[in-house]
Design a protein around this motif. Structure first.
Motif, PDB file in Angstrom:
ATOM      1  N   ASP A  42      -3.506  10.950   4.011  1.00  0.00           N
ATOM      2  CA  ASP A  42      -2.077  10.615   3.878  1.00  0.00           C
ATOM      3  C   ASP A  42      -1.743  10.356   2.410  1.00  0.00           C
ATOM      4  OD1 ASP A  42      -0.086   7.719   4.988  1.00  0.00           O
ATOM      5  OD2 ASP A  42       0.374   9.423   3.689  1.00  0.00           O
TER       6      ASP A  42
ATOM      7  N   GLU B  75       3.757   4.516  -2.605  1.00  0.00           N
ATOM      8  CA  GLU B  75       4.579   5.073  -1.526  1.00  0.00           C
ATOM      9  C   GLU B  75       4.475   4.149  -0.315  1.00  0.00           C
ATOM     10  OE1 GLU B  75       3.696   6.376   1.507  1.00  0.00           O
ATOM     11  OE2 GLU B  75       5.342   7.694   2.001  1.00  0.00           O
ATOM     12  N   GLU B  76       3.307   3.505  -0.175  1.00  0.00           N
ATOM     13  CA  GLU B  76       3.132   2.644   0.998  1.00  0.00           C
ATOM     14  C   GLU B  76       3.700   1.240   0.736  1.00  0.00           C
ATOM     15  OE1 GLU B  76       2.412   3.868   3.659  1.00  0.00           O
ATOM     16  OE2 GLU B  76       1.009   5.518   3.410  1.00  0.00           O
TER      17      GLU B  76
ATOM     18  N   GLN C 262       1.242  13.939  10.378  1.00  0.00           N
ATOM     19  CA  GLN C 262       1.116  12.576  10.935  1.00  0.00           C
ATOM     20  C   GLN C 262       1.723  12.458  12.338  1.00  0.00           C
ATOM     21  OE1 GLN C 262       3.062  10.692   7.352  1.00  0.00           O
ATOM     22  NE2 GLN C 262       1.131   9.591   7.135  1.00  0.00           N
TER      23      GLN C 262
ATOM     24  N   HIS D 226      -2.471   6.919   9.468  1.00  0.00           N
ATOM     25  CA  HIS D 226      -2.501   5.454   9.256  1.00  0.00           C
ATOM     26  C   HIS D 226      -3.608   4.849  10.115  1.00  0.00           C
ATOM     27  CE1 HIS D 226       1.791   4.819   7.436  1.00  0.00           C
ATOM     28  NE2 HIS D 226       1.065   5.667   6.770  1.00  0.00           N
TER      29      HIS D 226
HETATM   30 MN    MN Z   1       1.628   6.629   4.984  1.00  0.00          MN
END
Ligand code: MN
Ligand code: HGY
Ligand code: MN
Ligand code: MN
Length: 414
Positions: free
Chosen positions: A93, A127-128, A196, A386
């Motif tokens: 990811d 980004e997270e 995802q 995730h």
């Molecule tokens: Mn992510």
């Protein structure tokens, strides 16, 4: 293109980035600006330099690896993604998009593909939302939606502000006002990412072309009741912060499940119970709420309904509920011109594809505020992400890198 993407390169880069991990015993954890993430940044920058890219960073730590074109004065083409992760994540990811960008600039040079505009591989900061509860900090600042004042307000669980962390790491925080990117100064940005959600795998397609990116609204919900004895307090006398939170959680889930929009998602990922003891009725519970949709108005209708329900639950249970909203992001439509180029590239590479929607948000959601964006999806095995069980075949990322390379060069000569 004679020389095609090499899955071995993709594998080596991803496996090496994956060594920068603070939970090797349970998936991958690379939280923003922790020592493992800083080491991963250094590794990616060294790989960029090996690929003849000129590397620089901005005040919030976005990394730019520039492959010079013959007309560097023109607005450039961007590709890239992120290398920070959620807790106990997988190795694909974000990282897939960064290494596909590296492979694309390698192919452009190996095949001697002429390009006028600079082609820039970008590693977007954070980004997270793992550390500061708000995602896409680097691309958000680029879009002019996160300034120095907010960087001083975003606080992690140890009380460090983003601004303090940036300063400590030596980023040029005095240039925070230089981070925003003027609309039109980037000609186009294409991000490769894992899907995802298993849509590609179910359809048996190696490539997804994203039409719209769903957008999140994230909240902290603090419920304040009355801490008291688990045995001495009768059931009638309680102001139980946890039970009120549980009722809010079920109301949230119901709103998500009964939504008319197929892209609505509602999630509670974090819960802090205070004092978190077996025989104490919780006096305070702080939980996160993540609400998403592809339709901005629909998302806000749902938020309004939730707030009504919370008010009623608070009254009935005699607790106080304080809601902090972090963001109310806009869904991002991908650029039709680049989508057409992606479709043509898939036909040229004889690669089948489907058009799809992203339930996950990405940096492209904010980059789209100042540049035309598009996304290439590659399949997540069993739709898992995730999670330590996240998996994408290296050959699929290589196939995506071929499509990415074709389109970057085409845009760079447009
Ligand atoms: Mn992510
Ligand atoms: O949560 C998301 O959608 C992204 O993966 N950070
Ligand atoms: Mn991601
Ligand atoms: Mn992303």
């Amino acid at each position: 293109m004679e020389i095609k993407a090499n899955a071995e390169n993709i594998k080596t880069w991803l496996e090496t980035i994956n060594t920068f991990n603070s939970t090797p015993e349970f998936g991958t954890t690379r939280v923003l600006f922790t020592d493992v993430e800083v080491k991963a940044r250094e590794y990616v920058k060294s790989e960029m330099r090996k690929l003849n890219l000129k590397v620089h960073e901005d005040a919030i730590g976005n990394i730019f690896g520039v492959l010079e074109g013959t007309r560097p004065e023109l607005p450039p083409i961007w590709t890239g993604s992120h290398i920070d992760t959620v807790l106990n994540a997988g190795m694909f990811d974000g990282m897939s998009g960064v290494v596909a960008g590296l492979e694309a600039v390698r192919l452009i040079q190996a095949n001697n593909l002429k390009h006028e505009r600079n082609i820039i591989v970008v590693v977007y900061t954070s980004e997270e939302p793992t550390r500061f509860k708000l995602g896409c900090l680097g691309s958000r600042a680029m879009a002019g939606k996160l300034d120095e004042k907010q960087a001083k307000e975003l606080v992690d669980d140890d009380g460090n502000t983003l601004y303090k962390v940036l300063t400590k790491l030596g980023f040029p925080v005095q240039d925070f006002d230089k981070v925003p990117i003027k609309k039109g100064s980037v000609y186009g940005a294409v991000e490769l990412h894992i899907d995802q959600n298993g849509v590609l795998e179910k359809a048996g397609k190696p490539i997804g072309i994203v039409k719209t990116i769903c957008a999140p609204s994230v909240f902290d919900v603090e419920v304040v009741g009355k801490q008291s004895h688990a045995g001495g307090t009768t059931m009638e006398d309680r102001q139980d912060a946890f039970m009120a939170t549980a009722e809010i959680a079920l109301a949230l889930e119901k709103l998500g499940k009964t939504s008319q929009s197929e892209y609505t998602t509602t999630t509670i990922g974090r819960v802090q119970v205070i004092p978190n003891a077996v025989n104490v009725i919780p006096g305070k519970v702080i939980s996160s709420i993540d609400i998403r949709d592809c339709d901005y108005d629909y998302k806000n209708d749902l938020i309004a309904k939730l707030k009504e329900e919370i008010k009623a639950i608070a009254k009935k249970r005699n607790v106080v509920v304080n809601i902090t909203q972090y963001n109310n992001d806009y869904p991002m439509k991908c650029d039709e011109n680049i989508i057409k180029k992606l479709e043509a590239a898939c036909e040229k590479e004889n690669t089948s594809y489907i058009k799809t929607i992203s339930g996950a948000f990405h940096d492209s959601m904010l980059v789209g505020e100042f540049a035309p964006v598009a996304m290439i999806f590659v399949p997540s095995k069993d739709g898992i992400s995730h999670s330590p069980n996240e998996w994408t075949d290296f050959a699929d990322i290589a196939a995506g890198a071929n499509i990415l390379t074709d389109v970057l060069v085409e845009l760079a000569n447009e």
